[in-house]
Design an enzyme around this catalytic site. Sequence first.
Site, PDB file in Angstrom:
ATOM      1  N   GLU A  58       0.816  -1.218   0.000  1.00 37.38           N
ATOM      2  CA  GLU A  58       0.000   0.000   0.000  1.00 37.38           C
ATOM      3  C   GLU A  58       0.852   1.272   0.000  1.00 37.38           C
ATOM      4  OE1 GLU A  58      -0.191  -2.665   1.865  1.00 37.38           O
ATOM      5  OE2 GLU A  58      -2.217  -3.166   2.479  1.00 37.38           O
ATOM      6  N   CYS A  87      -2.729  -4.093   6.768  1.00 38.92           N
ATOM      7  CA  CYS A  87      -2.397  -4.463   8.150  1.00 38.92           C
ATOM      8  C   CYS A  87      -2.772  -3.365   9.134  1.00 38.92           C
ATOM      9  CB  CYS A  87      -0.926  -4.825   8.265  1.00 38.92           C
ATOM     10  SG  CYS A  87       0.178  -3.445   7.952  1.00 38.92           S
ATOM     11  N   CYS A  96      -0.762  -0.192   7.520  1.00 41.42           N
ATOM     12  CA  CYS A  96      -1.232   0.298   6.215  1.00 41.42           C
ATOM     13  C   CYS A  96      -2.646   0.869   6.326  1.00 41.42           C
ATOM     14  CB  CYS A  96      -1.211  -0.831   5.187  1.00 41.42           C
ATOM     15  SG  CYS A  96       0.463  -1.372   4.813  1.00 41.42           S
ATOM     16  N   ASP A 214      24.325 -39.139  -0.525  1.00 43.00           N
ATOM     17  CA  ASP A 214      24.418 -38.216  -1.670  1.00 43.00           C
ATOM     18  C   ASP A 214      25.255 -36.988  -1.360  1.00 43.00           C
ATOM     19  OD1 ASP A 214      22.653 -40.012  -2.651  1.00 43.00           O
ATOM     20  OD2 ASP A 214      20.947 -38.657  -2.836  1.00 43.00           O
ATOM     21  N   GLU A 279      12.594 -33.596  -0.159  1.00 49.01           N
ATOM     22  CA  GLU A 279      13.150 -34.168  -1.397  1.00 49.01           C
ATOM     23  C   GLU A 279      13.617 -35.609  -1.255  1.00 49.01           C
ATOM     24  OE1 GLU A 279      15.800 -32.096  -3.934  1.00 49.01           O
ATOM     25  OE2 GLU A 279      14.925 -30.140  -3.583  1.00 49.01           O
ATOM     26  N   GLY A 281      14.803 -39.150   1.633  1.00 48.78           N
ATOM     27  CA  GLY A 281      14.652 -40.313   0.789  1.00 48.78           C
ATOM     28  C   GLY A 281      13.282 -40.965   0.968  1.00 48.78           C
ATOM     29  N   ILE A 283      12.131 -43.369   2.780  1.00 51.70           N
ATOM     30  CA  ILE A 283      11.565 -43.668   4.112  1.00 51.70           C
ATOM     31  C   ILE A 283      10.916 -42.419   4.706  1.00 51.70           C
ATOM     32  CG2 ILE A 283      12.111 -44.399   6.491  1.00 51.70           C
ATOM     33  CD1 ILE A 283      14.427 -46.057   5.265  1.00 51.70           C
TER      34      ILE A 283
HETATM   35  C1  AOF Z   1      -0.095  -5.353   4.247  1.00 52.64           C
HETATM   36  N1  AOF Z   1       0.515  -5.133   3.052  1.00 52.64           N
HETATM   37  O1  AOF Z   1       2.052  -5.614   1.534  1.00 52.64           O
HETATM   38  C2  AOF Z   1       1.912  -7.010   3.395  1.00 52.64           C
HETATM   39  C3  AOF Z   1       1.221  -7.272   4.608  1.00 52.64           C
HETATM   40  O2  AOF Z   1       6.840  -7.413   9.603  1.00 52.64           O
HETATM   41  P1  AOF Z   1       5.985  -6.557   8.752  1.00 52.64           P
HETATM   42  O3  AOF Z   1       5.719  -5.199   9.311  1.00 52.64           O
HETATM   43  O4  AOF Z   1       6.456  -6.495   7.312  1.00 52.64           O
HETATM   44  O5  AOF Z   1       4.533  -7.246   8.720  1.00 52.64           O
HETATM   45  C4  AOF Z   1       4.362  -8.497   8.162  1.00 52.64           C
HETATM   46  C5  AOF Z   1       2.922  -8.882   8.246  1.00 52.64           C
HETATM   47  O6  AOF Z   1       2.110  -7.895   7.592  1.00 52.64           O
HETATM   48  C6  AOF Z   1       2.598 -10.182   7.543  1.00 52.64           C
HETATM   49  O7  AOF Z   1       2.721 -11.285   8.406  1.00 52.64           O
HETATM   50  C7  AOF Z   1       1.164  -9.973   7.101  1.00 52.64           C
HETATM   51  O8  AOF Z   1       0.256 -10.187   8.164  1.00 52.64           O
HETATM   52  C8  AOF Z   1       1.153  -8.503   6.758  1.00 52.64           C
HETATM   53  N2  AOF Z   1       1.577  -8.333   5.354  1.00 52.64           N
HETATM   54  N3  AOF Z   1       0.208  -6.445   4.965  1.00 52.64           N
HETATM   55  O9  AOF Z   1      -0.912  -4.546   4.683  1.00 52.64           O
HETATM   56  C9  AOF Z   1       1.504  -5.897   2.597  1.00 52.64           C
HETATM   57  N4  AOF Z   1       2.950  -7.787   2.973  1.00 52.64           N
HETATM   58 ZN    ZN Z   2       0.794  -3.278   5.844  1.00 50.08          ZN
END
Ligand code: AOF
Ligand code: ZN
Length: 344
Positions: A58, A87, A96, A214, A279, A281, A283
């Site tokens: 945002e 958020c 945001c 491996d 990836e 093995g 088991i």
């Molecule tokens: C938004 N816009 O583009 C994203 C969001 O550690 P921070 O501050 O970057 O917060 C990460 C958290 O924010 C993430 O776990 C998710 O809940 C939210 N991501 N939110 O408004 C964004 N990437």
């Molecule tokens: Zn945000």
Amino acid sequence: MQIMNEKYIYRCLQLARLAEYYVAPNPMVGAILVQHTEQGDKILGEGWHMQYGGPHAEPNCIANAEHAHPQGIDYKSCTLYVNLEPCSHYGKTPPCAELIIRKGIGRVVVGMLDPNPQVAGRGVRMMQEAGVDVQVGVLEKECFELNKRFVCLHTQHRPYVILKWAQTADGYIDVARDSGVPLIISTPLTKQLVHQQRAENMAIMVGTRTVILDNPRLLNTRWSGRNPIRITQDRHHVLPEDSNIFSDQSPTIVYRDNTEWTHVLSDLAKRNIHSVLVEGGAILLQNIIDSGLYDEVHVEVSQYSLLQSVGKLLQGVEAPKYVFSTQPTIVDGNLIYVEYKNGF
Ligand code: AOF
Ligand code: ZN
């Protein structure tokens, strides 16, 4: 209106995916600011969350719009489209939702709610209480699919699990051996596609015997993005300290005392690891299949039987037992099956 909403959220998904290899364990998020005028809609700005720890979609979108329109923006007549709920928390960046309110944006269309308990509807509520017209739930399935790993971590409290192996046409993943070279089933191209998967997932896991026999590096050298975190188990403390997985190119986690799959999953979740590619093995893969705690199975099947592959009769290591119900795609003559378990 719904069609326009879908078109714009689709654009958000496109933008979000540009950062596919760079934001984990955060979600991929894209946002666009659209102005509605009598002449039609105009996209004023676009942005996406580009890097873990960096600004969210945002503020990037708003900065882009303001840069492109220095004469000012009538935010009240604009809609901000975003594939994930804005958020509401102070994380690495300020909320945001607060920015949207401060700018006076009239309307916000949100693809899906944020399952992160720090947000979980609070972003929407904050905006509604401030008088923003908010609509939630556009292309929800597609939004969910894009961020299935992030959603899984927050709703199931475990990483998203993808099982992956390659086998011969008659069902062997390797020749039975105590040393020597492994059976080659993948081609250079399919190997590169595996590295793409390594880039898509935060961690990669193999069993003890695979590390010893491996001595893989488990890095992503053939695709963009970070190296995955490497995970293995070592119940009997037999792993050589100079194994390639202990190189300093990426962190490595070893489960020694408790190698139960449920323990591994909950421990990885505590470390905020949202996805793991297993990836081998055979088991380890079979144990996980039997537990039912996985989300996808990707299997590459060569056209050749074990005998045709090595040219002499050798004992083989049987592939995990799995019945495919989907049609494969063909890459370099090998069949690639991808099976999705029914949700989590
Ligand atoms: C938004 N816009 O583009 C994203 C969001 O550690 P921070 O501050 O970057 O917060 C990460 C958290 O924010 C993430 O776990 C998710 O809940 C939210 N991501 N939110 O408004 C964004 N990437
Ligand atoms: Zn945000």
